[in-house]
Design a protein around this motif. Sequence first.
Motif, short mmCIF file in Angstrom:
data_model
loop_
_atom_site.label_atom_id
_atom_site.label_comp_id
_atom_site.label_asym_id
_atom_site.label_seq_id
_atom_site.Cartn_x
_atom_site.Cartn_y
_atom_site.Cartn_z
N ILE A 190 -32.50 2.91 -131.47
CA ILE A 190 -32.28 1.64 -132.16
C ILE A 190 -32.60 0.47 -131.25
N SER A 191 -33.29 -0.50 -131.81
CA SER A 191 -33.42 -1.79 -131.11
C SER A 191 -33.39 -2.87 -132.18
N VAL A 192 -33.22 -4.11 -131.75
CA VAL A 192 -33.29 -5.22 -132.71
C VAL A 192 -34.26 -6.26 -132.16
N ARG A 193 -34.85 -7.00 -133.07
CA ARG A 193 -35.74 -8.10 -132.66
C ARG A 193 -35.55 -9.24 -133.64
N ARG A 194 -35.92 -10.45 -133.20
CA ARG A 194 -35.85 -11.60 -134.09
C ARG A 194 -36.82 -11.38 -135.22
N LYS A 195 -36.40 -11.67 -136.44
CA LYS A 195 -37.28 -11.50 -137.60
C LYS A 195 -38.56 -12.27 -137.39
N GLY A 196 -39.68 -11.66 -137.77
CA GLY A 196 -40.97 -12.34 -137.66
C GLY A 196 -41.65 -12.13 -136.33
N THR A 197 -40.96 -11.46 -135.36
CA THR A 197 -41.62 -11.20 -134.09
C THR A 197 -42.04 -9.74 -134.05
N THR A 198 -43.06 -9.43 -133.26
CA THR A 198 -43.59 -8.07 -133.23
C THR A 198 -43.04 -7.18 -132.12
N PRO A 199 -42.88 -7.70 -130.88
CA PRO A 199 -42.48 -6.76 -129.82
C PRO A 199 -41.10 -6.16 -130.09
N LYS B 84 -34.35 -0.46 -126.45
CA LYS B 84 -33.67 0.44 -127.39
C LYS B 84 -32.54 1.21 -126.72
N THR B 85 -31.59 1.60 -127.55
CA THR B 85 -30.54 2.51 -127.10
C THR B 85 -30.63 3.75 -127.97
N GLU B 86 -30.01 4.82 -127.50
CA GLU B 86 -30.01 6.05 -128.29
C GLU B 86 -28.57 6.35 -128.69
N VAL B 87 -28.37 6.61 -129.99
CA VAL B 87 -27.04 6.97 -130.47
C VAL B 87 -27.04 8.42 -130.91
N GLU C 149 -25.03 0.77 -138.20
CA GLU C 149 -24.57 -0.60 -138.40
C GLU C 149 -23.79 -1.10 -137.19
N PHE C 150 -22.93 -0.22 -136.68
CA PHE C 150 -22.14 -0.59 -135.51
C PHE C 150 -23.05 -0.97 -134.35
N GLU C 151 -24.02 -0.10 -134.05
CA GLU C 151 -24.86 -0.32 -132.88
C GLU C 151 -25.77 -1.54 -133.06
N ILE C 152 -26.26 -1.74 -134.28
CA ILE C 152 -27.12 -2.90 -134.54
C ILE C 152 -26.32 -4.19 -134.32
N ALA D 72 -28.82 -3.14 -122.56
CA ALA D 72 -29.13 -2.15 -121.54
C ALA D 72 -29.64 -0.89 -122.22
N GLN D 73 -30.67 -0.27 -121.61
CA GLN D 73 -31.16 0.98 -122.17
C GLN D 73 -30.18 2.08 -121.79
N GLU D 74 -29.51 2.64 -122.80
CA GLU D 74 -28.52 3.66 -122.51
C GLU D 74 -28.34 4.57 -123.71
N THR D 75 -27.58 5.64 -123.49
CA THR D 75 -27.29 6.57 -124.56
C THR D 75 -25.82 6.44 -124.92
N LEU D 76 -25.56 6.35 -126.23
CA LEU D 76 -24.18 6.20 -126.68
C LEU D 76 -23.80 7.37 -127.59
N LEU D 77 -22.52 7.70 -127.56
CA LEU D 77 -22.01 8.76 -128.44
C LEU D 77 -21.18 8.12 -129.54
N TRP D 78 -21.48 8.46 -130.78
CA TRP D 78 -20.71 7.92 -131.89
C TRP D 78 -19.36 8.64 -131.96
N ASP D 79 -18.29 7.87 -131.98
CA ASP D 79 -16.95 8.45 -132.14
C ASP D 79 -16.47 8.10 -133.56
N ALA D 80 -16.49 9.12 -134.42
CA ALA D 80 -16.19 8.87 -135.84
C ALA D 80 -14.73 8.45 -136.05
N ASN D 81 -13.84 8.94 -135.19
CA ASN D 81 -12.43 8.59 -135.37
C ASN D 81 -12.17 7.12 -135.05
N LEU D 82 -12.78 6.65 -133.95
CA LEU D 82 -12.57 5.26 -133.56
C LEU D 82 -13.53 4.32 -134.27
N GLY D 83 -14.62 4.87 -134.82
CA GLY D 83 -15.62 4.03 -135.48
C GLY D 83 -16.42 3.19 -134.49
#
Lengths: 493, 97
Positions: free
Chosen positions: A201-210, A214-217, A231-234, A248-259
Motif C-alpha cells: 500500500i502507498s498513497v499519493r496526492r490525487k492527480g500525481t503519478t509517482p 509503500k508498506t506491506e500489510v 482502510e486503517f493503513e491508508i 517508512a518502508q516497513e512490514t505491518l501485521l494486521w491485528d484483528a482484535n485491536l483493529g
Amino acid sequence: MKLNDAYEPVIGLEVHAQLLTASKAFCSCSTQFGVEPNSNVCPVCLGMPGTLPVLNRNLVEFIIRMGLATGCSITPRSVFARKNYFYPDLPKGYQISQFDLPLCTGGSVEIDLDDGSRKTIRLTRIHMEEDAGKSIHDIDVDTLVDVNRCGVPLIEIVSEPDMRSPREAYLFLTRIRQLVTYLGICDGNMEEGSLRADANISVRRKGTTPFGTKTEVKNMNSFRYVERALEFEINRQIQVLTEGGTVAQETLLWDANLGVAIPMRSKEEAHDYRYFPDPDLVPVLVEEAWTGRIRESMPELPTVRRDRFESTLGLPRYDADVLTAEKETADYFEDTLQELTNQTGRDRKDLAKPVSNWVMTDILRVMGERKLAIGQVPISPVRLAGMIRLILDGTISGTIAKELFEEMLGSDEDPESIVERKGLVQVSDHGVLSAAIQEVLDNSPDQVRKYINGSDKVFGFFVGQTMKKLQGKGNPSVINELLRKKLDGLKSA
Amino acid sequence: MSVTLRDVDHVAKLANLSFSDEEKQTLVGELNAILDYMEQLNELDTSNVDPLSHVIELSNVFRDDELKPGLSREEALRNAPQRSEKFFKVPKVLGDR
C-alpha cells in the motif's frame, strides 16, 4: 472510516492459495488440514539431510489452470529457487519457491465495480512454492512447532499496483477466490488459511503519478478484515503525510482484535533472501501440447458463465451474478433447469426465471439459515424441478408451493406424492370455486357495497377471503376471473 | 569487487553464524581470494551463453499425486533436542520472519 479525498491509495495484492492436491508439493505426505500435529511428515518435509524433493505433477497442472484462466503467458522453461531464511517452522532453512523464472507471467482479472463498470487488474506473475509449518507461541513458555503444513503446495498470485480503494482490493480477492474454486484448485477458505492475502500500500496526492513509499500489510486472514486493514493503513499513511512526516518502508501485521496494523520487528537484513536456483529440482518444461490438454479440460469460467446466463437464458444481470458467484450454486441451478426442461419439454428460456427465483430466494435462504453448503440442502435439483413443474402445470398454487417446499425440506418424499398425500392439489373446478366465492360475498355485504360504489381496492379482499376458505388451494387466476364476473354482474344489476 | 568487514558481518548474520574479530579478518582475506580467483572467468566472453541453473541435462521429473506413508510422530520427534508430547520445541521465538 472516511478516507481523505485529497489522497489516492495505490494497492497491490499478493494472494497465496493452498492447492487441493492430495499429497504435498515435493513428498508423498498428506496435505490434510486439522490432523494431529506432526503426523503428516516424512524425511523430505522434515528437511532431513540427504533427502531429495520430487515435484508433484498436479502442482504444475493446477498452476497452469490458473494461468490460463487469467490469460497469463506460460513460461516454457521454469525453475525453482531457494528463498533462504531462518525460522523454526522452516526446517530446511529455505523455502522452495520461484524467483526469476516463475511459471506464469502477465495476465489479468476483471472486477465489477459497484457503479456497474468493469475494471481490469493486471497480474505480475503466478508462481509455485511450498508452505512453511506452524509455530505456536502461546501454549508453552517455549515455541512449539508443527511441521504438518511444511511442503503443502501453494501458488502465489501477485497483482500489479492497480487497485485504488480497499473496495477494489476486496473485489479482486473475491474474484480470485471465485476463480480458484471454479477451477477446483483451492477451497478458497480464508478463515482456515487456504487463501491468504498480503497487501502493498502507498498513497499519493490525487492527480500525481509517482507512487509514494509503500508498506506491506500481512495477516489479513478473513475477507472482512481486508477492507478494514487497508482502510486503517491508508488513513495512517495519509495522517503521517498531512502532518509533514514521511512514510517508512516497513512490514505491518494486521491485528484483528485491536483493529490496528502493528509494525513487525524487522531487521534490515530481513529481506535479503539470497535466492538461487534449487539444484535439487530440475527445470519444468511446459510445451503447448500440455497447456492445450489442460485448456480443454477446464470448466467454464465464472464470468463466461454469468454472461451466458444473461444472454442465452435471458436472466437479469443480478440473477446471473448471484447464481454464478459460487460454482456449486450455478451447477445446482443448471441441474434444476435441465431437469425441469426434461420434465416439461418446454424452452429453457421460459423456465430459467422461475428456477432462478426459487434458487435465489428459497434455496439460498435455507443455506443461510441452516449454515449448509448447497449440496447439503435436503432438496435435490430433481425434486425442486418436480415442484416447479407442479406449479407450472397448475397442479398447485404458488402459495401451496411455499408450504410444499417446507414439507420437502423435512423428508425425501417426491413432491407429487406429498401433494397427493396432503391433498394440496389446486382447485380449478368452477363449481367449487363459484360456491366459495358466493359464500364470501354473502358474508361481506359492506365490502360488496363498496365495490359496487366504485372501490376496486376491496377486490383483493375478496380474493384473499376466497383463498382462505379454500385453504390456499384455489387456482388464483380462475378465482380472479370468476370473482370479477360475479361482482361486475352485481354492479350492473 | 572486494569484500569488507561489513560484508562479512552481514553474511554471518544471515547465516546465523558468529565469529571472533580475528576470524572475521581471516574471512575477509579468504573471501577476497575466492572472488579474485573467480575473476578469471571474466576473461571469457559469455555474452552468448545462457545462465546455467542445473548441471545435469534433465527436466520434468514428476511424481504422481499419491499418498505414501511417512514417519510416525514418535519417529519424527525422536532426534529433536527438545520436544513436548506432540511438538518440536524451540526457544521462544521473539523476532518475526
